[in-house]
Write a protein that holds these residues in place. Sequence first.
Motif, PDB file in Angstrom:
ATOM      1  N   ILE A   1     -18.276  31.712 -24.634  1.00  0.00           N
ATOM      2  CA  ILE A   1     -17.783  31.226 -23.347  1.00  0.00           C
ATOM      3  C   ILE A   1     -18.969  30.944 -22.424  1.00  0.00           C
ATOM      4  O   ILE A   1     -19.018  29.907 -21.756  1.00  0.00           O
ATOM      5  N   PHE A   2     -19.941  31.854 -22.378  1.00  0.00           N
ATOM      6  CA  PHE A   2     -21.118  31.650 -21.540  1.00  0.00           C
ATOM      7  C   PHE A   2     -21.879  30.401 -21.981  1.00  0.00           C
ATOM      8  O   PHE A   2     -22.330  29.610 -21.147  1.00  0.00           O
ATOM      9  N   ARG A   3     -22.036  30.217 -23.284  1.00  0.00           N
ATOM     10  CA  ARG A   3     -22.751  29.054 -23.820  1.00  0.00           C
ATOM     11  C   ARG A   3     -22.105  27.758 -23.361  1.00  0.00           C
ATOM     12  O   ARG A   3     -22.771  26.831 -22.894  1.00  0.00           O
ATOM     13  N   ILE A   4     -20.783  27.684 -23.477  1.00  0.00           N
ATOM     14  CA  ILE A   4     -20.061  26.484 -23.037  1.00  0.00           C
ATOM     15  C   ILE A   4     -20.260  26.267 -21.542  1.00  0.00           C
ATOM     16  O   ILE A   4     -20.559  25.164 -21.090  1.00  0.00           O
ATOM     17  N   GLY A   5     -20.098  27.336 -20.766  1.00  0.00           N
ATOM     18  CA  GLY A   5     -20.272  27.223 -19.318  1.00  0.00           C
ATOM     19  C   GLY A   5     -21.686  26.836 -18.930  1.00  0.00           C
ATOM     20  O   GLY A   5     -21.893  26.050 -18.006  1.00  0.00           O
ATOM     21  N   PHE A   6     -22.674  27.371 -19.630  1.00  0.00           N
ATOM     22  CA  PHE A   6     -24.065  27.061 -19.310  1.00  0.00           C
ATOM     23  C   PHE A   6     -24.370  25.596 -19.594  1.00  0.00           C
ATOM     24  O   PHE A   6     -25.035  24.931 -18.794  1.00  0.00           O
ATOM     25  N   ILE A   7     -23.887  25.091 -20.719  1.00  0.00           N
ATOM     26  CA  ILE A   7     -24.111  23.683 -21.068  1.00  0.00           C
ATOM     27  C   ILE A   7     -23.474  22.782 -20.010  1.00  0.00           C
ATOM     28  O   ILE A   7     -24.073  21.816 -19.553  1.00  0.00           O
ATOM     29  N   GLU A   8     -22.246  23.104 -19.606  1.00  0.00           N
ATOM     30  CA  GLU A   8     -21.540  22.297 -18.620  1.00  0.00           C
ATOM     31  C   GLU A   8     -22.093  22.483 -17.209  1.00  0.00           C
ATOM     32  O   GLU A   8     -21.908  21.647 -16.350  1.00  0.00           O
ATOM     33  N   TYR A   9     -22.774  23.596 -16.951  1.00  0.00           N
ATOM     34  CA  TYR A   9     -23.210  23.981 -15.605  1.00  0.00           C
ATOM     35  C   TYR A   9     -24.533  23.344 -15.195  1.00  0.00           C
ATOM     36  O   TYR A   9     -24.884  23.349 -14.027  1.00  0.00           O
ATOM     37  N   LYS A  10     -25.288  22.792 -16.122  1.00  0.00           N
ATOM     38  CA  LYS A  10     -26.622  22.267 -15.828  1.00  0.00           C
ATOM     39  C   LYS A  10     -26.671  21.343 -14.611  1.00  0.00           C
ATOM     40  O   LYS A  10     -27.577  21.469 -13.798  1.00  0.00           O
ATOM     41  N   PRO A  11     -25.734  20.436 -14.427  1.00  0.00           N
ATOM     42  CA  PRO A  11     -25.828  19.556 -13.249  1.00  0.00           C
ATOM     43  C   PRO A  11     -25.552  20.261 -11.919  1.00  0.00           C
ATOM     44  O   PRO A  11     -25.765  19.677 -10.867  1.00  0.00           O
ATOM     45  N   TYR A  12     -25.094  21.491 -11.944  1.00  0.00           N
ATOM     46  CA  TYR A  12     -24.658  22.159 -10.727  1.00  0.00           C
ATOM     47  C   TYR A  12     -25.538  23.346 -10.337  1.00  0.00           C
ATOM     48  O   TYR A  12     -25.063  24.295  -9.734  1.00  0.00           O
ATOM     49  N   HIS A  13     -26.806  23.291 -10.656  1.00  0.00           N
ATOM     50  CA  HIS A  13     -27.715  24.378 -10.300  1.00  0.00           C
ATOM     51  C   HIS A  13     -28.090  24.269  -8.818  1.00  0.00           C
ATOM     52  O   HIS A  13     -28.777  23.341  -8.418  1.00  0.00           O
ATOM     53  N   ASN A  14     -27.588  25.213  -8.013  1.00  0.00           N
ATOM     54  CA  ASN A  14     -28.011  25.337  -6.622  1.00  0.00           C
ATOM     55  C   ASN A  14     -27.683  26.738  -6.125  1.00  0.00           C
ATOM     56  O   ASN A  14     -26.943  27.485  -6.758  1.00  0.00           O
ATOM     57  N   ILE A  15     -28.222  27.108  -4.992  1.00  0.00           N
ATOM     58  CA  ILE A  15     -28.107  28.478  -4.484  1.00  0.00           C
ATOM     59  C   ILE A  15     -26.662  28.870  -4.199  1.00  0.00           C
ATOM     60  O   ILE A  15     -26.257  30.003  -4.454  1.00  0.00           O
ATOM     61  N   ILE A  16     -25.852  27.949  -3.704  1.00  0.00           N
ATOM     62  CA  ILE A  16     -24.448  28.261  -3.388  1.00  0.00           C
ATOM     63  C   ILE A  16     -23.685  28.612  -4.654  1.00  0.00           C
ATOM     64  O   ILE A  16     -22.940  29.594  -4.689  1.00  0.00           O
ATOM     65  N   ASN A  17     -23.886  27.847  -5.702  1.00  0.00           N
ATOM     66  CA  ASN A  17     -23.197  28.143  -6.963  1.00  0.00           C
ATOM     67  C   ASN A  17     -23.657  29.473  -7.562  1.00  0.00           C
ATOM     68  O   ASN A  17     -22.859  30.209  -8.136  1.00  0.00           O
ATOM     69  N   TYR A  18     -24.945  29.792  -7.406  1.00  0.00           N
ATOM     70  CA  TYR A  18     -25.426  31.074  -7.905  1.00  0.00           C
ATOM     71  C   TYR A  18     -24.825  32.232  -7.116  1.00  0.00           C
ATOM     72  O   TYR A  18     -24.443  33.250  -7.690  1.00  0.00           O
ATOM     73  N   LEU A  19     -24.742  32.090  -5.794  1.00  0.00           N
ATOM     74  CA  LEU A  19     -24.136  33.145  -4.972  1.00  0.00           C
ATOM     75  C   LEU A  19     -22.649  33.315  -5.297  1.00  0.00           C
ATOM     76  O   LEU A  19     -22.152  34.435  -5.381  1.00  0.00           O
ATOM     77  N   LEU A  20     -21.952  32.204  -5.489  1.00  0.00           N
ATOM     78  CA  LEU A  20     -20.540  32.281  -5.891  1.00  0.00           C
ATOM     79  C   LEU A  20     -20.398  32.936  -7.261  1.00  0.00           C
ATOM     80  O   LEU A  20     -19.459  33.703  -7.495  1.00  0.00           O
ATOM     81  N   SER A  21     -21.320  32.651  -8.148  1.00  0.00           N
ATOM     82  CA  SER A  21     -21.296  33.268  -9.478  1.00  0.00           C
ATOM     83  C   SER A  21     -21.422  34.783  -9.374  1.00  0.00           C
ATOM     84  O   SER A  21     -20.693  35.519 -10.042  1.00  0.00           O
ATOM     85  N   VAL A  22     -22.327  35.247  -8.537  1.00  0.00           N
ATOM     86  CA  VAL A  22     -22.510  36.688  -8.361  1.00  0.00           C
ATOM     87  C   VAL A  22     -21.243  37.307  -7.776  1.00  0.00           C
ATOM     88  O   VAL A  22     -20.782  38.360  -8.228  1.00  0.00           O
ATOM     89  N   LEU A  23     -20.644  36.645  -6.797  1.00  0.00           N
ATOM     90  CA  LEU A  23     -19.416  37.145  -6.183  1.00  0.00           C
ATOM     91  C   LEU A  23     -18.288  37.256  -7.202  1.00  0.00           C
ATOM     92  O   LEU A  23     -17.627  38.296  -7.310  1.00  0.00           O
ATOM     93  N   VAL A  24     -18.080  36.212  -7.978  1.00  0.00           N
ATOM     94  CA  VAL A  24     -17.015  36.232  -8.984  1.00  0.00           C
ATOM     95  C   VAL A  24     -17.316  37.268 -10.061  1.00  0.00           C
ATOM     96  O   VAL A  24     -16.420  37.972 -10.523  1.00  0.00           O
ATOM     97  N   PHE A  25     -18.573  37.399 -10.437  1.00  0.00           N
ATOM     98  CA  PHE A  25     -18.991  38.400 -11.415  1.00  0.00           C
ATOM     99  C   PHE A  25     -18.573  39.795 -10.951  1.00  0.00           C
ATOM    100  O   PHE A  25     -17.987  40.575 -11.708  1.00  0.00           O
ATOM    101  N   VAL A  26     -18.840  40.131  -9.706  1.00  0.00           N
ATOM    102  CA  VAL A  26     -18.496  41.447  -9.149  1.00  0.00           C
ATOM    103  C   VAL A  26     -16.983  41.627  -9.082  1.00  0.00           C
ATOM    104  O   VAL A  26     -16.448  42.685  -9.439  1.00  0.00           O
TER     105      VAL A  26
END
Length: 131
Positions: A23-48
């Motif tokens: 699942i992570f592999r698929i998400g990482f491949i699809e996520y490449k165009p969306y690398h920015n600080i907001i998406n990383y912060l949202l990722s941490v929030l959803v992770f928690v």
Amino acid sequence: MNVKRNTLLLLAWFVWSAAGFNIFRIGFIEYKPYHNIINYLLSVLVFVVFQIFVFGKPVKKHTERISNYTEEKHLFIKFFDKKSFVIMAFMMILGIVLRSGGLAPKRFIAFFMRVWGLRCFWQVLSSAIIL
């Protein structure tokens, strides 16, 4: 095929780690165009949130269930109970339908699958420490 209780825990660990990595592999491949600080912060929030409300209690519950078996050997598919198999099937079907049917934007799929896969894999690693 009957296996020992510890082997059931190992099988659960293997299934969740394989699922989480994929699942992570698929998400990482699809996520490449969306690398920015907001998406990383949202990722941490959803992770928690996943840890607190989704993964924490069921993992402890399943580990205790397997550890509390009185007999030493069990059928190898007993690493999950019926509810867990249904949840796993539902998650797989939903993921396939969302991705192949174009029912959700790629940005959402990439974000969600990356966080969900990392969460599954993280839970496996933290469970391995308990074992």
